[in-house]
Scaffold this active site. Structure first.
Site, PDB file in Angstrom:
ATOM      1  N   SER A 148       0.864  -1.185   0.000  1.00 23.00           N
ATOM      2  CA  SER A 148       0.000   0.000   0.000  1.00 23.00           C
ATOM      3  C   SER A 148       0.897   1.229   0.000  1.00 23.00           C
ATOM      4  O   SER A 148       2.076   1.145   0.392  1.00 23.00           O
ATOM      5  CB  SER A 148      -0.855   0.003   1.270  1.00 23.00           C
ATOM      6  OG  SER A 148      -1.503   1.244   1.449  1.00 23.00           O
ATOM      7  N   TYR A 161      -2.347  -1.217  10.356  1.00 23.64           N
ATOM      8  CA  TYR A 161      -2.243  -1.359   8.892  1.00 23.64           C
ATOM      9  C   TYR A 161      -0.907  -0.806   8.389  1.00 23.64           C
ATOM     10  O   TYR A 161      -0.211  -1.443   7.595  1.00 23.64           O
ATOM     11  CB  TYR A 161      -3.416  -0.619   8.261  1.00 23.64           C
ATOM     12  CG  TYR A 161      -3.585  -0.806   6.777  1.00 23.64           C
ATOM     13  CD1 TYR A 161      -4.289  -1.893   6.265  1.00 23.64           C
ATOM     14  CD2 TYR A 161      -3.066   0.114   5.868  1.00 23.64           C
ATOM     15  CE1 TYR A 161      -4.477  -2.059   4.898  1.00 23.64           C
ATOM     16  CE2 TYR A 161      -3.241  -0.041   4.503  1.00 23.64           C
ATOM     17  CZ  TYR A 161      -3.945  -1.123   4.018  1.00 23.64           C
ATOM     18  OH  TYR A 161      -4.122  -1.273   2.668  1.00 23.64           O
TER      19      TYR A 161
END
Ligand code: NAD
Length: 266
Positions: A148, A161
């Site tokens: 990401s 995350y």
């Protein structure tokens, strides 16, 4: 938009978390370019079977489904073995399954931290651990980790995350160094915001965490980070994935490819 193509005829691929969003689009793109694919992920059994059968029919490849839960190392091992047995080889492993939770660090539920680290990082390790011996024996393999932009930079309220995705980049580089002489590459793709079910779900959570409306989350939080002010499209991710999976990608190794409209350039 025209999609890129690659010659993957007869290649065998696993895409974790391919019952939804980015993973489903990647599995379809690999199949459209000739690869047999093993689908994985959670969801309604009937819907998953429809997806599997449609990919097989539309692209003339073999498509399997394996229900491995990415929290369970034994099931991940079985998933890799199943692909190898069914296809007779394993050329491409796309580690894509992932979850998110948005909350301030002091309110972050410990069980959410554990689940995110387990699914977004530890499962990637387990899948790679079992795929590498097969790829080494073949003297060819492509490991592509869907990290990401949050593997490169942080945002508030996403401690687990961001930690997991930064971890994925470290794992990617290490595996790349260990396998480089075996015809295997290991890279990470770092998408910005793509309008998938995972992103839709975090609009509400982010609105709550920041005390703003859903529209403000999309405009002022998500797309404000992307200089293009547009969500990333599936085909824009598929292009880099097909490149990395193909022979042309043989010298791209240990890298993180940001596909985020310039987010991490700032
Ligand atoms: P999504 O929610 O649409 O899909 C996630 C997939 O993972 C689903 O198939 C789901 O069933 C599967 N999954 C979740 N928990 C699982 C488990 N325990 N075992 C097996 N499968 C499991 O999400 P998405 O947006 O398509 O995200 C896919 C990947 O892309 C994730 O790793 C995510 O972090 C990453 N990513 C997404 C975006 C975005 O904007 N959507 C941006 C950057 C990175």
């Amino acid at each position: 938009m025209g999609a890129l193509t690659a010659d993957l005829k007869g290649h065998a691929a696993i895409v974790t978390g391919s019952t939804s969003g980015i993973g489903a689009a990647v599995a379809e793109a690999l199949a459209a370019n000739g690869a047999n694919v093993l689908l994985n992920g959670l969801g309604d059994a009937g819907e998953i079977e429809k997806l599997r059968a449609r990919i097989e029919a539309d692209h003339g490849v073999k498509a399997l489904y394996h229900p491995a839960d990415m929290r369970k190392p034994d099931e991940i091992a079985d998933m890799v073995a199943t692909a190898h047995d069914a296809f007779g080889r394993l050329d491409i492993l796309v580690n894509n399954a992932g979850i998110q939770h948005v909350a301030a660090v002091e309110d972050f539920p410990a069980e959410k931290w554990d689940a995110i680290l387990t699914i977004n990082l530890t499962a990637v390790f387990h899948a790679i651990k079992h795929a590498v011996p097969v790829m080494k024996a073949q003297k060819r393999g492509r490991i592509i980790n869907i990290a990401s932009a949050h593997g490169l930079v942080a945002s508030p309220y996403k401690s687990a995350y961001v930690a997991a995705k930064h971890g994925v980049l470290g794992l990617t580089k290490t595996v790349a160094l260990e396998t480089a002489e075996h015809g295997i590459t290991c890279n990470a793709v770092c998408p910005g915001y793509v309008r998938t079910p995972l992103v839709d779900a975090q609009i509400d959570d982010t609105a709550k965490a920041r005390g703003i409306t859903r529209d403000e989350v999309v405009r002022d939080v998500m797309l404000s980070a992307q200089p293009t002010k547009k969500f990333v499209e599936y085909d824009e991710l598929n292009g880099i994935i097909l490149y990395l999976a193909s022979d042309a990608g043989a010298s791209a190794n240990g890298a993180a490819f940001p596909i985020e409209g310039g987010w991490t350039a700032a």
